[in-house]
Structures are given as C-alpha cells and as structure tokens.
Write a protein that holds these residues in place. Structure first.
Motif, PDB file in Angstrom:
ATOM      1  N   THR A   2       0.871  -0.936  -0.060  1.00 31.81           N
ATOM      2  CA  THR A   2       0.088  -0.011  -0.176  1.00 31.81           C
ATOM      3  C   THR A   2       0.811   1.201   0.051  1.00 31.81           C
ATOM      4  O   THR A   2       2.093   1.309   0.821  1.00 31.81           O
ATOM      5  N   LEU A   3       0.625   1.960  -0.879  1.00 31.46           N
ATOM      6  CA  LEU A   3       1.182   3.492  -0.938  1.00 31.46           C
ATOM      7  C   LEU A   3       0.212   4.575  -0.576  1.00 31.46           C
ATOM      8  O   LEU A   3      -0.946   4.678  -1.174  1.00 31.46           O
ATOM      9  N   ASP A   4       0.432   5.196   0.464  1.00 33.78           N
ATOM     10  CA  ASP A   4      -0.504   6.305   0.901  1.00 33.78           C
ATOM     11  C   ASP A   4      -0.085   7.666   0.246  1.00 33.78           C
ATOM     12  O   ASP A   4       0.950   8.177   0.432  1.00 33.78           O
ATOM     13  N   LEU A   5      -1.087   8.189  -0.426  1.00 38.06           N
ATOM     14  CA  LEU A   5      -0.967   9.431  -1.445  1.00 38.06           C
ATOM     15  C   LEU A   5      -1.103  10.610  -0.559  1.00 38.06           C
ATOM     16  O   LEU A   5      -1.218  11.867  -1.130  1.00 38.06           O
ATOM     17  N   THR A   6      -1.363  10.576   0.743  1.00 37.49           N
ATOM     18  CA  THR A   6      -1.534  11.714   1.564  1.00 37.49           C
ATOM     19  C   THR A   6      -0.765  12.997   1.279  1.00 37.49           C
ATOM     20  O   THR A   6       0.524  12.625   1.303  1.00 37.49           O
ATOM     21  N   GLY A   7      -0.950  14.041   0.929  1.00 37.78           N
ATOM     22  CA  GLY A   7      -0.043  15.006   0.910  1.00 37.78           C
ATOM     23  C   GLY A   7       0.559  15.364  -0.432  1.00 37.78           C
ATOM     24  O   GLY A   7       1.467  16.166  -0.657  1.00 37.78           O
ATOM     25  N   ILE A   8       0.239  14.134  -1.459  1.00 38.06           N
ATOM     26  CA  ILE A   8       0.714  14.251  -2.592  1.00 38.06           C
ATOM     27  C   ILE A   8      -0.249  15.057  -3.795  1.00 38.06           C
ATOM     28  O   ILE A   8      -1.192  15.077  -3.807  1.00 38.06           O
ATOM     29  N   THR A   9       0.378  16.427  -3.970  1.00 45.27           N
ATOM     30  CA  THR A   9      -0.400  17.390  -4.625  1.00 45.27           C
ATOM     31  C   THR A   9       0.354  17.703  -6.176  1.00 45.27           C
ATOM     32  O   THR A   9      -0.174  18.837  -6.748  1.00 45.27           O
ATOM     33  N   SER A  10       1.169  16.861  -6.724  1.00 45.25           N
ATOM     34  CA  SER A  10       1.826  17.257  -7.922  1.00 45.25           C
ATOM     35  C   SER A  10       2.304  16.126  -8.509  1.00 45.25           C
ATOM     36  O   SER A  10       2.475  14.954  -7.868  1.00 45.25           O
ATOM     37  N   LYS A  11       2.337  16.062  -9.773  1.00 41.90           N
ATOM     38  CA  LYS A  11       2.904  15.112 -10.735  1.00 41.90           C
ATOM     39  C   LYS A  11       4.147  14.393 -10.225  1.00 41.90           C
ATOM     40  O   LYS A  11       4.684  13.369  -9.927  1.00 41.90           O
ATOM     41  N   ASN A  53      -5.643   7.339  -0.228  1.00 41.16           N
ATOM     42  CA  ASN A  53      -5.639   8.407  -0.040  1.00 41.16           C
ATOM     43  C   ASN A  53      -5.259   9.695  -1.162  1.00 41.16           C
ATOM     44  O   ASN A  53      -4.549  10.503  -1.302  1.00 41.16           O
ATOM     45  N   TRP A  54      -5.925   8.996  -2.428  1.00 42.59           N
ATOM     46  CA  TRP A  54      -5.538   9.682  -3.866  1.00 42.59           C
ATOM     47  C   TRP A  54      -6.491  10.775  -4.120  1.00 42.59           C
ATOM     48  O   TRP A  54      -6.036  11.587  -4.973  1.00 42.59           O
ATOM     49  N   GLU A  56      -7.105  13.819  -2.796  1.00 39.77           N
ATOM     50  CA  GLU A  56      -6.191  15.025  -2.996  1.00 39.77           C
ATOM     51  C   GLU A  56      -5.574  15.291  -4.329  1.00 39.77           C
ATOM     52  O   GLU A  56      -5.479  16.535  -4.693  1.00 39.77           O
ATOM     53  N   PHE A  57      -4.664  14.427  -4.517  1.00 40.90           N
ATOM     54  CA  PHE A  57      -3.919  14.350  -5.750  1.00 40.90           C
ATOM     55  C   PHE A  57      -4.913  14.476  -7.077  1.00 40.90           C
ATOM     56  O   PHE A  57      -4.701  15.518  -8.049  1.00 40.90           O
ATOM     57  N   ALA A  58      -6.007  13.828  -7.130  1.00 36.20           N
ATOM     58  CA  ALA A  58      -7.111  13.806  -8.019  1.00 36.20           C
ATOM     59  C   ALA A  58      -7.569  15.416  -8.213  1.00 36.20           C
ATOM     60  O   ALA A  58      -7.833  15.832  -9.371  1.00 36.20           O
ATOM     61  N   ARG A  59      -7.729  16.012  -7.147  1.00 46.82           N
ATOM     62  CA  ARG A  59      -8.182  17.550  -7.201  1.00 46.82           C
ATOM     63  C   ARG A  59      -7.108  18.329  -7.631  1.00 46.82           C
ATOM     64  O   ARG A  59      -7.532  19.307  -8.545  1.00 46.82           O
ATOM     65  N   CYS A  60      -5.782  18.126  -7.341  1.00 46.20           N
ATOM     66  CA  CYS A  60      -4.994  19.101  -7.574  1.00 46.20           C
ATOM     67  C   CYS A  60      -4.298  18.744  -9.203  1.00 46.20           C
ATOM     68  O   CYS A  60      -3.889  19.814  -9.633  1.00 46.20           O
ATOM     69  N   CYS A  61      -4.417  17.385  -9.404  1.00 41.76           N
ATOM     70  CA  CYS A  61      -3.744  16.947 -10.857  1.00 41.76           C
ATOM     71  C   CYS A  61      -4.887  16.400 -11.648  1.00 41.76           C
ATOM     72  O   CYS A  61      -4.576  14.963 -11.720  1.00 41.76           O
ATOM     73  N   PRO A  62      -6.074  16.811 -12.122  1.00 46.80           N
ATOM     74  CA  PRO A  62      -6.966  16.047 -12.627  1.00 46.80           C
ATOM     75  C   PRO A  62      -6.458  15.582 -13.847  1.00 46.80           C
ATOM     76  O   PRO A  62      -6.996  14.216 -14.239  1.00 46.80           O
ATOM     77  N   ARG A  63      -5.712  16.077 -14.773  1.00 51.08           N
ATOM     78  CA  ARG A  63      -5.330  15.654 -15.778  1.00 51.08           C
ATOM     79  C   ARG A  63      -4.225  14.290 -15.799  1.00 51.08           C
ATOM     80  O   ARG A  63      -4.724  13.210 -16.313  1.00 51.08           O
ATOM     81  N   ASP A  64      -3.449  14.407 -14.622  1.00 50.73           N
ATOM     82  CA  ASP A  64      -2.523  13.456 -14.237  1.00 50.73           C
ATOM     83  C   ASP A  64      -3.494  12.194 -13.941  1.00 50.73           C
ATOM     84  O   ASP A  64      -3.021  11.061 -13.905  1.00 50.73           O
TER      85      ASP A  64
END
Length: 87
Positions: A2-11, A53-54, A56-64
């Motif tokens: 499992t990888l926790d993506l909490t705090g990941i906001t960029s590609k 916890n993906w 936040e990443f989806a909100r910040c980087c919808p294309r990625d």
C-alpha cells in the motif's frame, strides 16, 4: 503493498513516491512512459499495489489522475493477475 498518497499534490511528488517506494532506477523521472516501463518490465511489482488517499492528488492534478486511471486499466489487462488499485 500500500502506498499512501496523503499530501501528494503534484505529478513530480507522485512520481518521486513511486521511485522511492517501488525501487525504480536512479534515472527514473516524472514521466508516465517511464512509470509504465518500470512497472511492466523493470522492477518486480507486488501482486497488488493499493494507492490510498488519492483524492487530494485527483483534485490538484485532474489530468494526471485521468492518465493514472488509464495506466491502472492498461496494467490490469497487460499484467493480469497483478493489479494497481485505488483504495
């Protein structure tokens, strides 16, 4: 695994996490092509890679996030029974 993506906001941050946690080669850079090559042919992948916890990443980087979803789908087809899942 499992990888926790909490705090990941960029590609770049996402790819750095992948590099560190999945043992990608030193030359690995923030590219979806490099990610694909790494998970399909270069590093031994676990039977299931769960990304949590993906949202936040989806909100910040919808294309990625859209690209990641396609990669997940392609990976499931190409590498069955191994899979990458959003949890």
């Amino acid at each position: 695994m499992t990888l926790d993506l909490t705090g990941i906001t960029s590609k770049a941050a996402l790819h750095q996490l992948f590099k560190e946690q999945l043992g990608f080669a030193e030359w690995y850079g923030p590219s979806w092509d490099a990610f694909w090559d790494s998970v399909v042919a270069i590093v031994p992948m676990p039977p299931v890679l769960m990304l949590t916890n993906w949202e936040e990443f989806a909100r910040c980087c919808p294309r990625d996030m859209e690209i990641l979803r396609r990669v997940i789908q392609d990976y499931a087809e190409e590498m069955h029974p191994k899979q990458i899942v959003l949890g």
